[in-house]
Design a protein around this motif. Structure first.
Motif, PDB file in Angstrom:
ATOM      1  N   UNK A   1       0.862  -1.193   0.000  1.00  0.00           N
ATOM      2  CA  UNK A   1       0.000   0.000   0.000  1.00  0.00           C
ATOM      3  C   UNK A   1       0.897   1.242   0.000  1.00  0.00           C
ATOM      4  N   UNK A   2       0.617   2.187  -0.868  1.00  0.00           N
ATOM      5  CA  UNK A   2       1.436   3.398  -0.983  1.00  0.00           C
ATOM      6  C   UNK A   2       0.936   4.440   0.015  1.00  0.00           C
ATOM      7  N   UNK A   3       1.697   4.636   1.091  1.00  0.00           N
ATOM      8  CA  UNK A   3       1.334   5.635   2.088  1.00  0.00           C
ATOM      9  C   UNK A   3       2.120   6.926   1.828  1.00  0.00           C
ATOM     10  N   UNK A   4       1.978   7.888   2.732  1.00  0.00           N
ATOM     11  CA  UNK A   4       2.590   9.217   2.536  1.00  0.00           C
ATOM     12  C   UNK A   4       4.113   9.127   2.433  1.00  0.00           C
ATOM     13  N   UNK A   5       4.728   8.316   3.299  1.00  0.00           N
ATOM     14  CA  UNK A   5       6.191   8.223   3.309  1.00  0.00           C
ATOM     15  C   UNK A   5       6.722   7.570   2.037  1.00  0.00           C
ATOM     16  N   UNK A   6       6.041   6.505   1.577  1.00  0.00           N
ATOM     17  CA  UNK A   6       6.461   5.843   0.338  1.00  0.00           C
ATOM     18  C   UNK A   6       6.245   6.756  -0.866  1.00  0.00           C
ATOM     19  N   UNK A   7       5.170   7.558  -0.824  1.00  0.00           N
ATOM     20  CA  UNK A   7       4.924   8.509  -1.913  1.00  0.00           C
ATOM     21  C   UNK A   7       6.060   9.526  -2.014  1.00  0.00           C
ATOM     22  N   UNK A   8       6.576   9.952  -0.857  1.00  0.00           N
ATOM     23  CA  UNK A   8       7.702  10.891  -0.864  1.00  0.00           C
ATOM     24  C   UNK A   8       8.942  10.253  -1.495  1.00  0.00           C
ATOM     25  N   UNK A   9       9.166   8.955  -1.227  1.00  0.00           N
ATOM     26  CA  UNK A   9      10.304   8.248  -1.815  1.00  0.00           C
ATOM     27  C   UNK A   9      10.166   8.171  -3.333  1.00  0.00           C
ATOM     28  N   UNK A  10       8.921   7.971  -3.806  1.00  0.00           N
ATOM     29  CA  UNK A  10       8.689   7.920  -5.254  1.00  0.00           C
ATOM     30  C   UNK A  10       8.995   9.273  -5.885  1.00  0.00           C
ATOM     31  N   UNK A  11       8.531  10.346  -5.240  1.00  0.00           N
ATOM     32  CA  UNK A  11       8.772  11.695  -5.772  1.00  0.00           C
ATOM     33  C   UNK A  11      10.266  12.006  -5.839  1.00  0.00           C
ATOM     34  N   UNK A  12      11.014  11.516  -4.858  1.00  0.00           N
ATOM     35  CA  UNK A  12      12.459  11.794  -4.819  1.00  0.00           C
ATOM     36  C   UNK A  12      13.251  10.868  -5.734  1.00  0.00           C
ATOM     37  N   UNK A  13      12.582   9.849  -6.280  1.00  0.00           N
ATOM     38  CA  UNK A  13      13.259   8.910  -7.184  1.00  0.00           C
ATOM     39  C   UNK A  13      14.038   7.825  -6.480  1.00  0.00           C
ATOM     40  N   UNK A  14      13.819   7.645  -5.177  1.00  0.00           N
ATOM     41  CA  UNK A  14      14.528   6.618  -4.420  1.00  0.00           C
ATOM     42  C   UNK A  14      13.804   5.275  -4.566  1.00  0.00           C
ATOM     43  N   UNK A  15      14.455   4.320  -5.230  1.00  0.00           N
ATOM     44  CA  UNK A  15      13.851   3.010  -5.440  1.00  0.00           C
ATOM     45  C   UNK A  15      14.289   1.989  -4.389  1.00  0.00           C
TER      46      UNK A  15
END
Length: 476
Positions: free
Chosen positions: A423-437
């Motif tokens: 499930x994509x929560x707020x913290x994981x969404x921030x990682x996606x925006x920053x490009x951190x895989x």
């Protein structure tokens, strides 16, 4: 006589006995020799009494050739299958040329097969069916009978019987008694003739339920969180034949309420659900996934299901639909749940849009389950694992597939889905925006189990073999 020759003789002579006769007398036809029919029988059989009875029954001179009881049982289970259904297919009719195709389809459906493969080679033609994801050879045909069977399939599918150089695709609506389902037909020219694959499509989705697919309680809770959101994208990834479509339909069945407008674009439409507006993709006239999505947005939808996101245009249209307040369900080809994120970005979707619209990403595989009637327990060694794999728990004993009458001597019976749900929560969404895989630590903090862990759990509980989960152990 070698094994291959024996199989040919058996297959070409099955019509001499009905399924009931073969099992009752424990005999199988070997060959017709001049005026005599030669049958295999069990070593312990009273040959003189059996010959007298069969000659009266079959009205032909009988000769018997004894073989072991175990081999007779194996051959009976292979060539005269007892289907576990009230609508049995009579094997005595399968080798009747006039009804061969119809009876073959009914037999495959009753055995819960997904595909029928009809193939031509230099010295033989054969029919195989796929049961629980594995191919099983069922019949060998005479080369002179093969063209007539192919033409019959083409006629049923409204294809050109004169065209033998180019691939063709068609569809058959098969009706038998109270059964009705669609068959997708693919014809491919090969070196020794045309190969035909018949995909049997399930028309009834009433028995599909999310609770019975294979989700753990924790994964199901995470999955339903994404399903219950009013908008966003829910993506299921996995290779062809991994059960993605079944999971999507189980989800649609849950969402199918009188208060919702649900639209789907599929290729092909594998199930039908009353109350859902389903559209068949037709690339030849310009009706692709992206074109259908554009029209869907003008149809006041609540939920949209796209069969597959396979190109940039479809991905962008799905994102647009999610941004405008719709719940979008779809599938995508990646190796892991988190790999879906990088796949969308590779397609040209900006990371901030992926972060803002992706609700849940799921990876899925199918694992065959051991037959409970014949699985055998034995000692387990860590040498059976891939070299780099570190087991999650100690396994002292495991079960191996053996094969029996109940599982048609495959050793397996049924399949179970293995999931990885993020499930994509707020913290994981921030990682996606920053490009951190690299988010493995974040997933561990949330208790997210990978495909490898869930597959290993099934194995450690004795439900499947190490061979079945072996490919998934490399993902760890």
């Amino acid at each position: 006589m070698d094994v291959n020759e024996e199989i040919v003789l058996l297959t070409n002579n099955l019509h001499w006995l009905t399924k009931e006769q073969a099992w009752y007398y424990r005999v199988l036809p070997k060959m017709k020799d001049n005026d005599s029919l030669i049958l295999y029988c069990e070593n312990s059989t009273d040959k003189y009494a059996l010959i007298a009875e069969l000659e009266i029954l079959l009205n032909v001179k009988i000769k018997l050739e004894p073989i072991s009881e175990a081999y007779i049982a194996k051959l009976l289970s292979k060539y005269y299958i007892k289907e576990n259904t009230s609508k049995n297919v009579a094997h005595s009719q399968i080798n009747n040329a006039d009804n061969f195709l119809e009876n073959l389809i009914k037999e495959a459906k009753n055995l819960k097969s997904s595909d029928i493969h009809i193939e031509s080679y230099e010295n033989k033609c054969r029919v195989r069916i796929r049961i629980d994801g594995m191919m099983v050879e069922r019949y060998l045909l005479k080369r002179e009978e093969y063209p007539a069977l192919i033409n019959k399939i083409k006629i049923f599918a409204n294809l050109d019987i004169a065209e033998k150089r180019l691939p063709q695709d068609g569809r058959i609506n098969f009706k038998h008694q109270d059964q009705q389902f669609d068959i997708r037909v693919s014809v491919l020219p090969t070196l020794f003739g045309e190969k035909v694959v018949l995909r049997l499509l399930n028309s009834d989705a009433t028995n599909i339920d999310l609770n019975s697919l294979g989700f753990s309680a924790f994964d199901l809770e995470n999955y339903l969180q994404g399903v219950k959101k009013p908008n966003g994208i829910l993506l299921i990834s996995g290779p062809t034949g991994s059960g993605k479509t079944t999971t999507l339909y189980a989800t649609l069945k849950l969402l199918n309420k009188e208060t919702r407008n649900i639209l789907t674009i599929e290729d092909p439409v594998e199930y039908t659900l009353e109350g859902i507006n389903q559209v068949q993709l037709k690339e030849s006239i310009g009706l692709g996934f992206a074109a259908a999505l554009r029209t869907f947005l003008r149809q006041d939808p609540d939920v949209i299901m796209v069969g597959e996101i396979r190109d940039t245009e479809t991905a962008n249209m799905a994102i647009r639909a999610a941004l405008t307040g719709h719940l979008v369900l779809s599938t995508i080809h990646t190796n892991s749940a988190w790999g879906t994120v990088s796949r969308l970005i590779d397609m040209g979707v900006p990371p901030f849009l992926v972060a803002n619209t992706l609700n849940t990403t799921v990876a899925q595989r199918l694992v065959r389950l051991l037959c409970p009637d014949c699985k055998q327990k034995e000692e387990f060694s860590n040498d059976f694992y891939p070299k780099q794999f570190k087991p999650f728990s100690v396994v002292n004993n495991h079960f191996k597939a053996t094969g029996c009458d109940s599982c048609y001597y495959t050793g397996y019976k049924g399949r179970k889905a293995v999931y990885e749900v993020i499930p994509i929560d707020y913290e994981l969404a921030l990682e996606i925006k920053s490009g951190n895989m690299n988010i493995q630590n974040l997933l561990k903090e949330r208790g997210i189990q990978t495909l490898t862990e869930n597959a290993f759990n099934i194995f450690s509980h004795g439900l499947t073999t190490i061979d079945e989960i072996y490919p998934l152990l490399f993902n760890y």
